[in-house]
Motif scaffolding. Structure first.
Motif, PDB file in Angstrom:
ATOM      1  N   LEU A  70       0.818  -1.221  -0.091  1.00  0.00           N
ATOM      2  CA  LEU A  70       0.078  -0.070  -0.060  1.00  0.00           C
ATOM      3  C   LEU A  70       0.881   1.293   0.056  1.00  0.00           C
ATOM      4  O   LEU A  70       1.854   1.639   0.717  1.00  0.00           O
ATOM      5  CB  LEU A  70      -0.962   0.104   1.408  1.00  0.00           C
ATOM      6  N   LEU A  71       0.621   2.425  -0.914  1.00  0.00           N
ATOM      7  CA  LEU A  71       1.079   3.453  -0.903  1.00  0.00           C
ATOM      8  C   LEU A  71       0.311   4.454  -0.018  1.00  0.00           C
ATOM      9  O   LEU A  71      -0.847   4.532  -0.499  1.00  0.00           O
ATOM     10  CB  LEU A  71       1.490   4.011  -2.268  1.00  0.00           C
ATOM     11  N   VAL A  72       1.213   5.251   0.596  1.00  0.00           N
ATOM     12  CA  VAL A  72       0.115   5.935   1.459  1.00  0.00           C
ATOM     13  C   VAL A  72       0.820   7.586   1.169  1.00  0.00           C
ATOM     14  O   VAL A  72       1.826   7.867   1.492  1.00  0.00           O
ATOM     15  CB  VAL A  72       0.554   5.975   3.109  1.00  0.00           C
ATOM     16  N   LEU A  73      -0.235   8.623   0.529  1.00  0.00           N
ATOM     17  CA  LEU A  73       0.146   9.857   0.153  1.00  0.00           C
ATOM     18  C   LEU A  73      -0.174  10.836   1.088  1.00  0.00           C
ATOM     19  O   LEU A  73      -1.176  11.076   1.248  1.00  0.00           O
ATOM     20  CB  LEU A  73      -0.363   9.906  -1.083  1.00  0.00           C
ATOM     21  N   LEU A  74       1.019  11.154   1.648  1.00  0.00           N
ATOM     22  CA  LEU A  74       0.790  12.194   2.965  1.00  0.00           C
ATOM     23  C   LEU A  74       1.203  13.495   2.364  1.00  0.00           C
ATOM     24  O   LEU A  74       2.491  13.991   2.225  1.00  0.00           O
ATOM     25  CB  LEU A  74       1.617  11.738   4.261  1.00  0.00           C
ATOM     26  N   GLY A  75       0.179  14.439   2.003  1.00  0.00           N
ATOM     27  CA  GLY A  75       0.767  15.717   1.682  1.00  0.00           C
ATOM     28  C   GLY A  75      -0.421  16.473   0.929  1.00  0.00           C
ATOM     29  O   GLY A  75      -1.671  16.160   1.042  1.00  0.00           O
ATOM     30  N   GLY A  76       0.090  17.498   0.256  1.00  0.00           N
ATOM     31  CA  GLY A  76      -0.907  18.158  -0.578  1.00  0.00           C
ATOM     32  C   GLY A  76      -1.146  17.795  -1.992  1.00  0.00           C
ATOM     33  O   GLY A  76      -0.771  16.609  -2.477  1.00  0.00           O
ATOM     34  N   GLY A  77      -1.530  18.664  -2.759  1.00  0.00           N
ATOM     35  CA  GLY A  77      -1.774  18.192  -4.201  1.00  0.00           C
ATOM     36  C   GLY A  77      -0.565  17.572  -5.079  1.00  0.00           C
ATOM     37  O   GLY A  77      -0.676  16.862  -5.858  1.00  0.00           O
TER      38      GLY A  77
ATOM     39  N   GLY B  99       2.157  11.005  -6.375  1.00  0.00           N
ATOM     40  CA  GLY B  99       2.263   9.608  -5.986  1.00  0.00           C
ATOM     41  C   GLY B  99       1.112   8.895  -6.589  1.00  0.00           C
ATOM     42  O   GLY B  99       1.573   7.763  -6.691  1.00  0.00           O
ATOM     43  N   GLY B 100       0.028   9.326  -7.057  1.00  0.00           N
ATOM     44  CA  GLY B 100      -0.970   8.646  -7.469  1.00  0.00           C
ATOM     45  C   GLY B 100      -0.485   8.310  -9.139  1.00  0.00           C
ATOM     46  O   GLY B 100      -0.740   7.198  -9.323  1.00  0.00           O
ATOM     47  N   PHE B 101       0.278   8.958  -9.448  1.00  0.00           N
ATOM     48  CA  PHE B 101       0.671   8.774 -11.039  1.00  0.00           C
ATOM     49  C   PHE B 101       1.569   7.592 -10.763  1.00  0.00           C
ATOM     50  O   PHE B 101       1.558   6.448 -11.327  1.00  0.00           O
ATOM     51  CB  PHE B 101       1.767   9.974 -11.601  1.00  0.00           C
TER      52      PHE B 101
ATOM     53  N   GLY C  72     -11.141  11.520  -6.632  1.00  0.00           N
ATOM     54  CA  GLY C  72     -11.391  11.431  -8.109  1.00  0.00           C
ATOM     55  C   GLY C  72     -10.212  10.644  -8.995  1.00  0.00           C
ATOM     56  O   GLY C  72     -10.574  10.480 -10.253  1.00  0.00           O
ATOM     57  N   GLY C  73      -9.062  10.481  -8.434  1.00  0.00           N
ATOM     58  CA  GLY C  73      -8.358   9.642  -9.154  1.00  0.00           C
ATOM     59  C   GLY C  73      -7.419  10.383 -10.117  1.00  0.00           C
ATOM     60  O   GLY C  73      -6.767   9.571 -11.175  1.00  0.00           O
ATOM     61  N   LYS C  74      -7.659  11.805 -10.397  1.00  0.00           N
ATOM     62  CA  LYS C  74      -6.635  12.516 -11.456  1.00  0.00           C
ATOM     63  C   LYS C  74      -5.044  12.496 -10.889  1.00  0.00           C
ATOM     64  O   LYS C  74      -4.991  13.142  -9.776  1.00  0.00           O
ATOM     65  CB  LYS C  74      -7.123  13.715 -11.581  1.00  0.00           C
ATOM     66  N   THR C  75      -4.470  11.761 -11.782  1.00  0.00           N
ATOM     67  CA  THR C  75      -2.906  11.787 -11.175  1.00  0.00           C
ATOM     68  C   THR C  75      -2.010  12.521 -12.415  1.00  0.00           C
ATOM     69  O   THR C  75      -2.520  12.583 -13.295  1.00  0.00           O
ATOM     70  CB  THR C  75      -2.505  10.318 -11.021  1.00  0.00           C
ATOM     71  N   GLY C  76      -0.829  12.989 -12.176  1.00  0.00           N
ATOM     72  CA  GLY C  76      -0.197  13.405 -12.956  1.00  0.00           C
ATOM     73  C   GLY C  76       1.166  14.359 -12.642  1.00  0.00           C
ATOM     74  O   GLY C  76       1.332  14.425 -11.457  1.00  0.00           O
ATOM     75  N   VAL C  77       1.993  14.507 -13.611  1.00  0.00           N
ATOM     76  CA  VAL C  77       3.118  15.473 -13.403  1.00  0.00           C
ATOM     77  C   VAL C  77       2.954  16.479 -14.558  1.00  0.00           C
ATOM     78  O   VAL C  77       2.451  16.344 -15.363  1.00  0.00           O
ATOM     79  CB  VAL C  77       4.404  14.373 -13.428  1.00  0.00           C
TER      80      VAL C  77
ATOM     81  N   THR D 149      -2.617   9.966 -15.441  1.00  0.00           N
ATOM     82  CA  THR D 149      -3.550   8.818 -15.534  1.00  0.00           C
ATOM     83  C   THR D 149      -4.590   9.300 -14.654  1.00  0.00           C
ATOM     84  O   THR D 149      -4.847  10.045 -14.161  1.00  0.00           O
ATOM     85  CB  THR D 149      -2.993   7.483 -15.215  1.00  0.00           C
ATOM     86  N   ILE D 150      -5.821   8.408 -15.155  1.00  0.00           N
ATOM     87  CA  ILE D 150      -6.953   8.444 -13.968  1.00  0.00           C
ATOM     88  C   ILE D 150      -6.754   7.178 -13.241  1.00  0.00           C
ATOM     89  O   ILE D 150      -7.033   6.189 -13.790  1.00  0.00           O
ATOM     90  CB  ILE D 150      -8.252   8.858 -14.817  1.00  0.00           C
TER      91      ILE D 150
END
Lengths: 394, 394
Positions: free
Chosen positions: A118-125, A131-133, A160-165, A176-177
C-alpha cells in the motif's frame, strides 16, 4: 471499529477503474474527521477496515515540510501493522516531474515493494498527483490511499483519481486516471497550513460555488475573511460531496467532470507561464475572473452573477498579501499564456474550449451536449487585459 | 461496410477500463483478416466504423524496420480521412524505456495531438507495449488502436491492454493496464517477418496449449516444423480467442489472467539478465521448460504431460538455429536470474510465485483460490541446472 462520533464515512461506488477488477473493491471510501489521522490508533483501524486483509508492506510518500511535522508519528502508526518505509521529496511543484516519478519507482523497487503493498500519500496536491501517478504505473498499478494535508487537497485534488506530473509543455500533461482505495481527510492538519496554501483551497471553494452550488458561493460572500480555521472546516464536507458526486458520474473525465475545470484553462496557463511563481489558488482565482468575463462577453454568464463573482474574488485577493504573485502575473505576456492554454486537455483540433457558467451554481451546456465551449484566441487575449485591469484596481 | 468475406470481427465486452466511460465504447473490437490493413481502402472503413465519428488527427507510431516496409502506405490510408503524422523509433527492446516514452510524449505535444486524436501502433510487442503506455499517460489517456505486425503481437501482446516499458530493475516494471479501442490483425504482415520473430510467437502458442487448450498443443505436436506460413496462420484466431476470453474475465490481472504468465517468470529473467540478447521466444520456451520442471518437482505437472512438453520444446528449439542465444543463456548465472525473478509482479512479501500446470491444458489452482504458487529460491535455482542440461542435449 470504534471511531470518534465526528468521523463521517462516505462510500462512493463507481469512481471508475481501480487496480482491481473485483466488484467489492471497486469503490472509493472517503473518511472525514477531526483527528482521524493524527489521533493514536484511529488510522490503523481505518486502514485495516479499508483492506480487510493483510498487506505485505506500506510506503509513506511525503515532502520534507510535511515530514518534519507528521511523518514520524504516521510511519509509527503504520509500522504497528506492517513493515513501513518512508520516501521524502523536496516540497513544491518542482517535484511534480517525470524525473521524480522515476526516482520514486526505483526506490520502491529497491524496497522490494510489491503488488500486495500500500502506498500512503501524505501531503498536498503535489504529493497526491505525483504519488498517484507512481501508484498507477508501478508494476501496472498498486493500491494507494490519500492522506491530504492541505485545504486544496482535502476538498479537491485527493478525490477522483486524477494523477499526473508537469511537462515542459504544460501542467499535468502526463498522467492517468487511477482511483485511490481510500481518502482520509483530517482537518486538524490545516492548523499548520501556511497562509498561501489556504488561498489555494478557497479558490476551489469559489469554483464549487460557481459551477455547482449557489449556497456555497453565498456562504463565501457572507464570510470571505476567514479569520479563523473554524470558519472553513465545516465547508470541507459539502465540497467533498460535490466533487465525489461529479466524479462518480463521470470518472474518466469525458463529460460532466469538465465543469470542475472552470477557471483552470487560464489558471494553469498563468501557473505554467509564471514558472509556478503564481500559486494555484491565485492563478485559479484570476482564471475564474478571466473565464467569467469571457462567459459574460459570450452572453452566457448573467451580468448580476458575473459581478457578484468579480466582487467576491476581488475581496478574497485583496484580503491577502500577494504582491509578489501579482507582479509575476502582471509581467506575463498573453502570447505565452496562449501557448500553454493551447495544450489544455479540453481543446480539440487546435481550438480552445472552456467550461463556462450561465449563473452562479449552473454551468452552460453546449449545443453538442458537452460543457466545452469553443473560445476564440482573440477573446482569450482580451480576457487577460480585463484581468490586468482588475489587478491594477486591487 | 463491405469487407472481404475472410474478415472476422470479434467483439469483447468488459475488456476493462477504457479512455472513455461511455458504455457504448467500453468494448474492444478485434478484427482478423488477410489484407485487412494492407489492402486499399479497407483500413479506413474499419477505423471509421470503430469510431463512428470524427477524429481530430492520427499519429502512427512504428519502428524504422516496419516503417521501411509499410509506413508510407498506412500513413497514406489514414491521411485520406484525417491529418496524420508518423513517429519512428529505433527497432528493438532498447526503445522500450521511460526515455523513449518521454520523447514520444514531447513529439505528440509538439504535433498538437489532443484528446480527440487516435494513436495507431504499427509494429510488434515493443511498439505495442511502449505506444500503449504513452497512450495511457498522455493527457491522462487518449484512444489507440493496435496494428500488430509480428506473430507474437498478433496472438498475444496486442490484446488485453497490458502496456509498459522496461526498467533497470526488470522487464515491464513500469506500465499500466489500458485497453485499445481496437486491434486489427492482418496475417499478411507475417510474410516479411524474420525467423527469430516467428519463434517468439510459437513460444506463446505453446503457452496457450499448456495453460488453456490441449488441442492447440496437439496441433503443435503434430506440426512443429512450420515450413510455410500457411501452417501457422489458421492458429491465430483460436489463440486470439483464448487471450480475449481470459482478459475479459480478468481485465486487471488480479486472478485468472496470471495463467498467461506461465513460463514468463523465468523467461523474463533470462531476457533481462542476458541484456535482451536472448529473444522473448527462446527465453519463454526455456522458461516453460524450467517452470514445467518445477511444477513436476512439486508434484503438480503429471509426468507424461511434462515429458510431452519437454519433447515439443526441444524439437522447436532444435529446428531453429539459435546458437548465439543458447550461448548467451548458458553463460547466465542463477544469482542474476534470481535477482530479476524476485522483482516479478506476481510475487508477494519477497517470495517467488508462479503459475504452474497440472496437465496439458489445465493450470493448477492454489489453496488460496489463486493461480500463484509459492516457489522456493532453491527450486528456482535447480530449475536452471535442469534447463542447462536440456540445452547441452539440444
Amino acid at each position: 471499529m470504534d471511531t470518534a462520533a465526528t468521523v463521517k464515512v462516505l462510500n462512493f461506488k463507481d469512481l471508475g477503474a481501480l487496480g482491481s477488477a473485483k466488484k467489492k473493491e471497486s469503490k472509493s471510501r472517503i473518511i472525514i474527521g477531526e483527528g482521524v489521522v493524527t489521533k493514536d490508533g484511529l488510522l490503523e483501524g481505518l486502514v485495516l477496515e479499508l483492506f480487510q486483509r493483510q498487506l505485505t508492506s506500506c510506503v509513506v510518500i511525503t515532502d520534507s515540510n510535511v515530514a518534519r511535522l507528521y511523518s514520524q508519528e504516521i510511519v509509527q502508526h503504520f509500522s504497528q501493522i506492517h513493515k513501513t518505509s518512508l520516501i521524502k521529496l523536496p516540497p513544491g511543484e518542482e517535484s511534480k516531474s517525470i524525473d521524480s516519478s522515476v526516482k520514486i519507482l526505483a526506490q520502491l523497487a529497491k524496497l522490494g515493494f510489491d503488488k500486495e503493498g500500500l502506498l500512503v500519500l501524505l501531503g498536498g496536491g503535489v504529493i497526491g498527483d505525483l504519488g498517484g501517478f507512481v501508484a498507477s504505473i508501478y508494476k501496472r498499478g498498486v493500491k494507494y490511499i490519500q492522506l491530504p494535508t492541505t485545504l486544496l487537497a482535502q476538498i479537491d485534488s485527493s478525490i477522483g483519481g486524477k494523477t499526473g506530473v508537469d511537462a515542459t509543455w504544460g501542467k499535468n500533461q502526463i498522467g492517468t486516471i487511477y482511483q485511490p482505495i481510500g481518502v482520509i481527510i483530517d482537518p486538524s492538519f490545516l492548523k499548520t497550513l501556511p497562509e498561501r496554501e489556504f488561498l489555494n483551497g478557497i479558490g476551489e471553494m469559489v469554483k464549487y460555488g460557481v459551477t455547482s452550488n449557489a449556497r456555497i458561493f453565498e456562504e463565501l460572500e457572507g464570510n470571505s475573511n476567514f479569520e479563523s480555521l473554524s470558519e472553513l472546516t465545516h465547508m470541507i464536507e459539502p465540497c467533498v460531496k460535490i466533487k465525489a458526486k461529479i466524479v462518480s458520474r463521470d470518472p474518466n473525465d469525458s463529460g460532466l467532470r469538465s465543469i470542475l475545470n472552470y477557471g483552470h484553462t487560464i489558471g494553469h496557463s498563468i501557473e505554467a507561464s509564471s514558472n509556478y511563481k503564481a500559486s494555484h489558488g491565485v492563478s485559479v482565482l484570476f482564471g475564474m475572473l478571466g473565464e467569467g468575463w469571457i462567459a459574460h462577453e459570450l452572453g452566457l454568464f448573467q451580468k448580476d452573477d458575473f459581478q457578484r463573482q468579480e466582487l467576491l474574488i476581488k475581496r478574497l485577493l485583496r484580503k491577502r498579501n500577494n504582491n509578489t504573485q501579482f507582479r509575476a502575473i502582471l509581467s506575463l505576456r498573453h502570447e505565452m499564456l496562449a501557448k500553454f492554454a493551447l495544450s489544455d486537455k479540453k481543446n480539440a483540433a487546435g481550438k480552445l474550449r472552456m467550461s463556462l457558467p450561465d449563473r452562479i451554481g449552473r454551468m452552460h451546456i453546449n449545443e453538442d451536449g458537452t460543457f466545452k465551449i469553443p473560445v476564440s484566441l482573440d477573446l482569450f487575449k482580451s480576457s487577460f487585459r480585463y484581468m490586468k485591469s482588475i489587478f491594477s484596481e486591487t
